[in-house]
Design an enzyme around this catalytic site. Structure first.
Site, mmCIF file in Angstrom:
data_model
loop_
_atom_site.group_PDB
_atom_site.id
_atom_site.type_symbol
_atom_site.label_atom_id
_atom_site.label_comp_id
_atom_site.label_asym_id
_atom_site.label_seq_id
_atom_site.Cartn_x
_atom_site.Cartn_y
_atom_site.Cartn_z
ATOM 1 N N ARG A 106 -22.371 -52.273 -43.344
ATOM 2 C CA ARG A 106 -20.941 -52.582 -43.214
ATOM 3 C C ARG A 106 -20.443 -52.972 -44.594
ATOM 4 O O ARG A 106 -20.897 -53.982 -45.157
ATOM 5 C CB ARG A 106 -20.704 -53.712 -42.206
ATOM 6 C CG ARG A 106 -19.277 -54.216 -42.215
ATOM 7 C CD ARG A 106 -18.921 -55.087 -41.041
ATOM 8 N NE ARG A 106 -18.784 -54.289 -39.835
ATOM 9 C CZ ARG A 106 -18.177 -54.711 -38.727
ATOM 10 N NH1 ARG A 106 -17.648 -55.915 -38.688
ATOM 11 N NH2 ARG A 106 -18.098 -53.938 -37.664
ATOM 12 N N HIS A 133 -15.374 -45.924 -38.780
ATOM 13 C CA HIS A 133 -16.154 -46.825 -37.908
ATOM 14 C C HIS A 133 -16.785 -45.953 -36.813
ATOM 15 O O HIS A 133 -16.415 -46.029 -35.644
ATOM 16 C CB HIS A 133 -15.244 -47.903 -37.329
ATOM 17 C CG HIS A 133 -15.956 -49.101 -36.790
ATOM 18 N ND1 HIS A 133 -17.336 -49.237 -36.815
ATOM 19 C CD2 HIS A 133 -15.483 -50.248 -36.209
ATOM 20 C CE1 HIS A 133 -17.670 -50.401 -36.279
ATOM 21 N NE2 HIS A 133 -16.573 -51.025 -35.901
ATOM 22 N N GLN A 136 -18.268 -47.386 -33.455
ATOM 23 C CA GLN A 136 -17.227 -47.801 -32.515
ATOM 24 C C GLN A 136 -16.726 -46.600 -31.704
ATOM 25 O O GLN A 136 -16.562 -46.682 -30.478
ATOM 26 C CB GLN A 136 -16.054 -48.423 -33.307
ATOM 27 C CG GLN A 136 -14.915 -48.900 -32.446
ATOM 28 C CD GLN A 136 -15.263 -50.142 -31.656
ATOM 29 O OE1 GLN A 136 -15.720 -51.129 -32.220
ATOM 30 N NE2 GLN A 136 -15.050 -50.103 -30.342
ATOM 31 N N ASP A 226 -5.361 -51.741 -32.673
ATOM 32 C CA ASP A 226 -6.289 -52.516 -33.502
ATOM 33 C C ASP A 226 -5.436 -53.492 -34.310
ATOM 34 O O ASP A 226 -4.203 -53.362 -34.362
ATOM 35 C CB ASP A 226 -7.081 -51.547 -34.408
ATOM 36 C CG ASP A 226 -8.161 -52.225 -35.253
ATOM 37 O OD1 ASP A 226 -8.495 -53.404 -34.974
ATOM 38 O OD2 ASP A 226 -8.663 -51.581 -36.187
ATOM 39 N N CYS A 265 -10.829 -52.240 -30.244
ATOM 40 C CA CYS A 265 -12.200 -52.383 -30.759
ATOM 41 C C CYS A 265 -12.628 -53.839 -30.820
ATOM 42 O O CYS A 265 -13.820 -54.126 -30.816
ATOM 43 C CB CYS A 265 -12.305 -51.742 -32.133
ATOM 44 S SG CYS A 265 -11.128 -52.425 -33.319
ATOM 45 N N ARG A 293 -21.070 -50.649 -27.242
ATOM 46 C CA ARG A 293 -21.542 -50.560 -28.620
ATOM 47 C C ARG A 293 -23.069 -50.502 -28.650
ATOM 48 O O ARG A 293 -23.667 -49.727 -29.391
ATOM 49 C CB ARG A 293 -21.049 -51.767 -29.438
ATOM 50 C CG ARG A 293 -19.547 -51.805 -29.677
ATOM 51 C CD ARG A 293 -19.095 -50.673 -30.568
ATOM 52 N NE ARG A 293 -19.822 -50.674 -31.830
ATOM 53 C CZ ARG A 293 -19.508 -51.443 -32.882
ATOM 54 N NH1 ARG A 293 -18.434 -52.226 -32.846
ATOM 55 N NH2 ARG A 293 -20.224 -51.389 -33.999
HETATM 56 N N1 CP Z 1 -15.486 -53.899 -33.233
HETATM 57 C C1 CP Z 1 -16.310 -54.425 -34.144
HETATM 58 O O1 CP Z 1 -16.857 -53.722 -35.000
HETATM 59 O O2 CP Z 1 -16.478 -55.772 -34.031
HETATM 60 P P1 CP Z 1 -17.238 -56.729 -35.062
HETATM 61 O O3 CP Z 1 -16.387 -56.779 -36.318
HETATM 62 O O4 CP Z 1 -17.316 -58.054 -34.377
HETATM 63 O O5 CP Z 1 -18.577 -56.150 -35.357
HETATM 64 N N1 NVA Z 2 -9.767 -52.150 -38.542
HETATM 65 C C1 NVA Z 2 -10.564 -53.344 -38.387
HETATM 66 C C2 NVA Z 2 -11.663 -53.107 -37.408
HETATM 67 C C3 NVA Z 2 -12.536 -54.300 -37.130
HETATM 68 C C4 NVA Z 2 -13.667 -53.990 -36.177
HETATM 69 C C5 NVA Z 2 -11.139 -53.753 -39.734
HETATM 70 O O1 NVA Z 2 -11.586 -52.900 -40.488
HETATM 71 O O2 NVA Z 2 -11.095 -54.954 -40.037
#
Ligand code: CP
Ligand code: NVA
Length: 316
Positions: A106, A133, A136, A226, A265, A293
């Site tokens: 990440r 992502h 997701q 989102d 998400c 997930r």
């Molecule tokens: N949706 C998602 O990726 O959640 P987190 O940021 O908690 O991992």
């Molecule tokens: N668009 C959001 C998704 C979090 C799971 C971000 O990147 O922060």
């Protein structure tokens, strides 16, 4: 893919040809708990997960999922490792490849996960970058399948962001029409939209964009939103003001099919992009999405890290 070459997951269209099967497998993992008795595709393996941003769902679902597949999960928080301080992505990737059988990452800039994948000799899964992502979206399409939402399009309301990019790529690949509403200037990435169009041309699905949320949600089977300001964009305070009128609230969802499903998400900023009345309504499937997930990532890990086992069991 041949069983000898490694494959990475940077965006969900990397796996477009096998996505349907990957979701089938995820559903099988979820419902056929007896499968674990003799199928531990990550037995004796270890999966490392690097986080440069916070996570609840991704971290817990990867740790639990790797363990269920017989593997050892190893969470590597950015503050605790040398990456980004005294070591390059390439050196980190090369070293971790000597210990691990797969790496999830990440990161902030998408180029970083591309570089990790290029330099690692084991499969790399993007666990969220500023552009994509994919894990997701696999969970999301699994939920859409489970809730039987094959009629009615997927409507996106909000920022044309990382989550939207993979939702659209995956949705179109599986034949769902996609309509997105974003404020002017917050449209999805043009390069990703071109990839969406290429997929849509093959599957016969359609993707259309508007700046009007009502137009996007009209007769929708799925409404997805989102947060307006993503992780890494906290300095972009001006961005928030652009989303006036883009909240998913009771008035907006009244334009959808009455049996629409609401998706997010998570984490959600209640009162900003969505009201309590919508996110807590009977139409909301946010917890199923979150649970998926783990099942979807178990399927993705099996496919990417032990593809021989994936094919062998797929043919049973
Ligand atoms: N949706 C998602 O990726 O959640 P987190 O940021 O908690 O991992
Ligand atoms: N668009 C959001 C998704 C979090 C799971 C971000 O990147 O922060």
């Amino acid at each position: 893919m041949s069983s000898t070459e490694k494959q990475d997951l940077l965006a969900i269209d990397d796996l477009v040809d096998d996505l349907e099967d990957i979701i089938d497998w995820a559903i099988r993992y979820k419902h056929d708990t007896g499968i674990y008795a003799d199928f531990l595709p990550l037995d004796g393996m270890a999966i490392g997960s690097i986080y440069e941003k916070p996570s609840t769902r991704t971290r817990v679902s990867f740790e639990r999922g790797v363990h269920r597949l017989g593997g050892q999960p190893m969470t590597l928080l950015a503050n605790d490792i040398q990456l980004g301080k005294s070591e390059s992505i390439g050196d980190t990737a090369a070293v971790l490849s000597r210990f691990l059988d797969g790496i999830t990452y990440r990161c902030f800039g998408h180029a970083d996960v591309v570089e990790l994948a290029r330099t690692a000799t084991v499969p790399v899964l993007n666990a969220l970058s500023d552009m994509h992502h994919p894990c997701q979206s696999a969970a999301d399409l699994m939920a859409i399948r489970e809730f039987g939402k094959s009629d009615g399009h997927i409507a996106w309301v909000g920022d044309g962001n990382n989550v939207f990019h993979d939702l659209a790529l995956a949705g179109l690949a599986l034949g769902h029409d996609v309509k997105y509403a974003t404020p002017a200037g917050m449209e999805p990435d043009a390069g990703v939209l071109a990839r969406c169009e290429a997929i849509a041309a093959k599957t016969g699905a359609t993707i259309t964009g508007t700046n009007d949320p009502v137009e996007a949600v009209g007769d929708a089977g799925v409404i997805y939103t989102d947060i307006f300001v993503s992780m890494g964009e906290e300095h972009m305070k001006d961005k928030f003001a652009a989303f006036e009128g883009f909240q998913v609230n009771e008035e907006l969802v009244a334009h959808a099919d009455p049996d629409y499903v609401f998706m997010h998400c998570l984490p959600a900023h209640r009162g900003e992009e969505v009201t309590d009345g919508v996110i807590d309504s009977r139409n909301s499937i946010i917890l199923d999405q979150a649970e998926n997930r783990m099942w979807a990532q178990m399927s993705l890990l099996t496919y990417l890290v032990n593809n021989d086992a994936w094919h062998a069991y797929n043919e049973l």
